[in-house]
Design an enzyme around this catalytic site. Structure first.
Site: not given
Ligand code: COA
Length: 326
Positions: A113, A253, A283
């Site tokens: 990214c 980004h 993204n």
């Molecule tokens: N729909 C519904 N539930 C979902 C889901 C989806 N698409 N994806 C994950 N979940 C669930 C998980 O399974 C988890 O369930 P659990 O609590 O029963 O285990 C719960 O939602 C929380 O998951 P978590 O991964 O902790 O969520 P989050 O708040 O961290 O959000 C992202 C996930 C990926 C959106 C977030 O972590 C993120 O944006 N991370 C950074 C991405 C990034 O910067 N990438 C690098 C640059 S490209």
């Protein structure tokens, strides 16, 4: 003193829109979860026949046209992508062929990214050193082709697109003021695609194990991203004796609205000075900043003399920033 300046921008987004509601029918997710946790409501998806160089070609054509330049005016092409047409040759060389860029040299950069800003950093150095005169930098991604459409934790995040800029030297009091690129390989496994390289070459087994798709530890990445991005912005502003309030625009980004808001909050930058388009495009990795920059430039959100800051964070891990006087 010679500086480099962005003289033109352009972008291309595939026509096909994939909404959160369509994703509800593909995996166990909901529009509400995706919107609340990421800020994304829809993303663009390339056609089966479109590869990274095709998107890059469209974005490059627009960028050249807006600069009123022909391809013979370009002496270097830098393409940032993690979804190149094929492992080799470079997508830069394939784009060079499509554009008929006989007088240019072309190569690729892989910094996920942060790739576009890595490209801009290299271009800035080459322009200031006098080694090149006019450089086309393109961020292009077809992430839909390395997305595991059965994995709800990643498939809701990504989209396809391309953005491009042209830089040339200037002696005016404007242009790229300073840039930083950084990496920390100790966390490479937080975001990667294991299959297709020399570690896990393509095989029946690698396909069965779904190794040719993005793997991400989203939650860990999220924490590192927020911390790193704040430090990154503070550092580049301090080194140039600028306060966040002097920035006209922050162009981050586009990974997650909560990351963008947290960074802006910590710096005291109001959201009306932050470009957000991930609601429409998701993204798009290396393409996200040039697409957002192009939108900002085209919609009159940047005026001559404005200080704008571009910042990125991604796989590698890599991060980068650019302070520009427009
Ligand atoms: N729909 C519904 N539930 C979902 C889901 C989806 N698409 N994806 C994950 N979940 C669930 C998980 O399974 C988890 O369930 P659990 O609590 O029963 O285990 C719960 O939602 C929380 O998951 P978590 O991964 O902790 O969520 P989050 O708040 O961290 O959000 C992202 C996930 C990926 C959106 C977030 O972590 C993120 O944006 N991370 C950074 C991405 C990034 O910067 N990438 C690098 C640059 S490209």
């Amino acid at each position: 003193m010679i500086k480099s300046r962005i003289i033109s921008t352009g972008s291309y987004l595939p026509e096909r829109v994939l909404t959160n509601f369509e994703l509800e029918k593909m995996v166990d997710t909901s529009d509400e979860w995706i919107t609340e946790r990421t800020g994304i409501t829809e993303r663009r998806i390339a056609t089966e026949n479109q590869a990274a160089s095709d998107l890059a070609y469209e974005a490059s054509k627009v960028t050249l046209k807006r600069a009123a330049l022909g391809i013979e005016d370009i002496d270097l092409i830098i393409v940032a992508t993690v979804t190149g047409d094929m492992p080799f040759p470079s997508t830069g060389c394939i784009l060079q062929d499509k554009l008929g860029a006989k007088y240019a040299t072309a190569f690729d950069i892989n910094a996920a990214c942060s790739g576009f800003l890595y490209g801009l950093y290299i271009a800035d150095g080459l322009i200031r050193s006098g080694m090149h005169k006019r450089i086309l930098i393109v961020g292009t991604e077809v992430l839909s082709k390395i997305t595991d459409w059965k994995d709800r934790t990643t498939c809701v995040l990504f989209g396809d697109g391309a953005g491009a800029v042209i830089v040339e030297p200037t002696e005016e009091d404007r242009g790229i003021i300073s840039m930083y690129i950084n990496s920390d390989g100790s966390m490479w496994d937080l975001l990667h695609m294991p299959g297709g390289g020399s570690r896990n070459p393509a095989s029946r087994d690698s396909v069965d194990k779904r190794l040719h798709y993005v793997k991400m530890k989203g939650n860990e990445l999220f924490k590192v991203a927020v911390r790193t991005l704040e430090d990154l912005v503070v550092k580049i502003l301090n080194e140039n004796n600028l306060k966040p309030s002097q920035l006209s625009l922050l162009i981050p980004h586009q990974a997650n609205l909560r990351i963008i808001q947290a960074t802006a909050d910590r710096l005291g930058i109001p959201m009306n000075k932050v470009i957000v388009n991930l609601d429409r495009y998701g993204n798009t990795s290396a393409a996200s900043i040039p697409i957002a920059l192009d939108e900002a430039a085209r919609t009159g959100r940047i005026r001559d003399g404005d200080y704008i800051l571009l910042e990125a964070f991604g796989g590698g891990l890599t991060w980068a920033s650019a302070l520009i006087k427009w």
